[in-house]
Design a protein around this motif. Structure first.
Motif, PDB file in Angstrom:
ATOM      1  N   ASP A  83       8.439   9.163  14.701  1.00  0.00           N
ATOM      2  CA  ASP A  83       7.649   8.030  14.204  1.00  0.00           C
ATOM      3  C   ASP A  83       6.848   8.429  12.969  1.00  0.00           C
ATOM      4  OD1 ASP A  83       8.476   6.063  15.930  1.00  0.00           O
ATOM      5  OD2 ASP A  83       6.760   6.238  17.292  1.00  0.00           O
ATOM      6  N   TRP A  84       6.295   9.626  12.993  1.00  0.00           N
ATOM      7  CA  TRP A  84       5.504  10.100  11.858  1.00  0.00           C
ATOM      8  C   TRP A  84       6.380  10.211  10.604  1.00  0.00           C
ATOM      9  CZ3 TRP A  84       0.309  10.599  11.851  1.00  0.00           C
ATOM     10  CH2 TRP A  84      -0.270  11.174  10.729  1.00  0.00           C
ATOM     11  N   GLU A  85       7.582  10.765  10.760  1.00  0.00           N
ATOM     12  CA  GLU A  85       8.498  10.921   9.622  1.00  0.00           C
ATOM     13  C   GLU A  85       8.911   9.568   9.060  1.00  0.00           C
ATOM     14  OE1 GLU A  85      11.733  13.311  10.994  1.00  0.00           O
ATOM     15  OE2 GLU A  85      10.487  15.109  11.157  1.00  0.00           O
ATOM     16  N   VAL A  86       9.221   8.624   9.940  1.00  0.00           N
ATOM     17  CA  VAL A  86       9.634   7.294   9.491  1.00  0.00           C
ATOM     18  C   VAL A  86       8.479   6.593   8.800  1.00  0.00           C
ATOM     19  CG1 VAL A  86      10.327   4.992  10.288  1.00  0.00           C
ATOM     20  CG2 VAL A  86      11.476   7.012  11.189  1.00  0.00           C
ATOM     21  N   PRO A 107       7.336   1.441  -6.281  1.00  0.00           N
ATOM     22  CA  PRO A 107       7.332   1.828  -4.871  1.00  0.00           C
ATOM     23  C   PRO A 107       8.315   0.988  -4.060  1.00  0.00           C
ATOM     24  CG  PRO A 107       5.239   0.812  -5.496  1.00  0.00           C
ATOM     25  CD  PRO A 107       6.063   0.908  -6.728  1.00  0.00           C
ATOM     26  N   GLU A 108       8.977   1.636  -3.126  1.00  0.00           N
ATOM     27  CA  GLU A 108       9.910   0.932  -2.263  1.00  0.00           C
ATOM     28  C   GLU A 108       9.127   0.081  -1.273  1.00  0.00           C
ATOM     29  OE1 GLU A 108      12.540   3.669  -0.329  1.00  0.00           O
ATOM     30  OE2 GLU A 108      12.788   4.829  -2.154  1.00  0.00           O
ATOM     31  N   PRO A 109       9.617  -1.114  -0.971  1.00  0.00           N
ATOM     32  CA  PRO A 109       8.904  -1.927   0.026  1.00  0.00           C
ATOM     33  C   PRO A 109       9.014  -1.282   1.411  1.00  0.00           C
ATOM     34  CG  PRO A 109      10.974  -2.962  -0.590  1.00  0.00           C
ATOM     35  CD  PRO A 109      10.795  -1.771  -1.489  1.00  0.00           C
ATOM     36  N   MET A 110       8.029  -1.536   2.242  1.00  0.00           N
ATOM     37  CA  MET A 110       8.034  -0.960   3.586  1.00  0.00           C
ATOM     38  C   MET A 110       9.070  -1.701   4.435  1.00  0.00           C
ATOM     39  SD  MET A 110       4.926  -0.026   6.179  1.00  0.00           S
ATOM     40  CE  MET A 110       4.078  -1.532   5.999  1.00  0.00           C
ATOM     41  N   THR A 111       9.886  -0.953   5.159  1.00  0.00           N
ATOM     42  CA  THR A 111      10.910  -1.543   6.021  1.00  0.00           C
ATOM     43  C   THR A 111      10.311  -1.929   7.368  1.00  0.00           C
ATOM     44  OG1 THR A 111      11.565   0.569   7.000  1.00  0.00           O
ATOM     45  CG2 THR A 111      12.668  -0.062   4.940  1.00  0.00           C
ATOM     46  N   ASP A 112      11.049  -2.730   8.122  1.00  0.00           N
ATOM     47  CA  ASP A 112      10.610  -3.100   9.474  1.00  0.00           C
ATOM     48  C   ASP A 112      10.461  -1.863  10.346  1.00  0.00           C
ATOM     49  OD1 ASP A 112      10.556  -5.774   8.847  1.00  0.00           O
ATOM     50  OD2 ASP A 112      12.550  -6.193   9.662  1.00  0.00           O
ATOM     51  N   GLN A 113      11.392  -0.916  10.171  1.00  0.00           N
ATOM     52  CA  GLN A 113      11.363   0.315  10.961  1.00  0.00           C
ATOM     53  C   GLN A 113      10.075   1.095  10.675  1.00  0.00           C
ATOM     54  OE1 GLN A 113      14.613   2.978  10.134  1.00  0.00           O
ATOM     55  NE2 GLN A 113      14.374   4.051  12.079  1.00  0.00           N
ATOM     56  N   GLN A 114       9.685   1.160   9.398  1.00  0.00           N
ATOM     57  CA  GLN A 114       8.445   1.856   9.040  1.00  0.00           C
ATOM     58  C   GLN A 114       7.235   1.136   9.614  1.00  0.00           C
ATOM     59  OE1 GLN A 114       9.387   1.789   4.802  1.00  0.00           O
ATOM     60  NE2 GLN A 114       8.763   3.944   4.761  1.00  0.00           N
TER      61      GLN A 114
END
Length: 185
Positions: A83-86, A107-114
């Protein structure tokens, strides 16, 4: 004809059909600290293989190898690390102390997974409490040993190492419950 017979003989001399391949590496570092672990075989869905894992910079693996934590605690620690890495990938905070330059990356948008990983980490932080969270982050994220953490807190000796070791195992128990790997006591 003689060449075809020779080719057939060469094939028979090779690895027999159905024999398991030994894919373990013999190329280990002399200064390394290794322990065997069974993992899923990437070439056979139902199979397991024994591999060597490096313990030198992995305090969680060291505790697991020496049977100081159980399977649920080990997998809870790994889930927290994942979780920390994601959560750390992607958008980062802007550092106002650095000079702004043209041509910087967007900057890349934050994904749902993140987003889900960050929400789980916030929930875990509440469940762990301040002291357990500091210790969990030091060991699981920064790779400090429990003894190293104790020394960093200005406390040395076996008594403090035992204290922080128990606190860390208690934190792993909390994580195991929160990740659904163990039942609440």
């Amino acid at each position: 004809m003689h060449g075809a017979t020779m080719a057939r003989n060469i094939r028979r001399v090779g690895i027999p059909v159905g024999k398991t391949h030994d894919r373990r590496s013999n190329d280990t570092l002399a200064a390394g600290q290794y322990a065997p672990i069974d993992v899923e075989d990437p070439y056979d869905r139902n199979g397991k293989i024994t591999v060597l894992r490096q313990l030198r910079c992995d305090p969680l693996a060291r505790l697991h190898t020496h049977h100081q934590i159980d399977e649920a605690q080990y997998h809870a620690g790994r889930a927290y690390q994942r979780d920390w890495e994601v959560a750390e990938r992607g958008a980062k905070a802007i550092d106002p102390t650095k000079e702004a330059v043209d041509g910087g990356r967007i900057p890349e948008p934050m994904t749902d997974q993140q987003g889900k990983a960050r929400m789980r980490l916030v929930a875990m932080s509440r469940e762990l409490g301040r002291e357990m969270r500091k210790l969990a982050n030091a060991v699981l994220i920064d790779g400090l040993s429990i003894e190293g953490y104790a020394i960093g807190q200005g406390r040395s000796g076996a008594r403090w190492a035992n204290y922080y070791g128990k606190l860390f195992r208690d934190g792993l128990d909390v994580l195991a419950v929160e990740y659904g790997l163990a039942a609440r006591k």
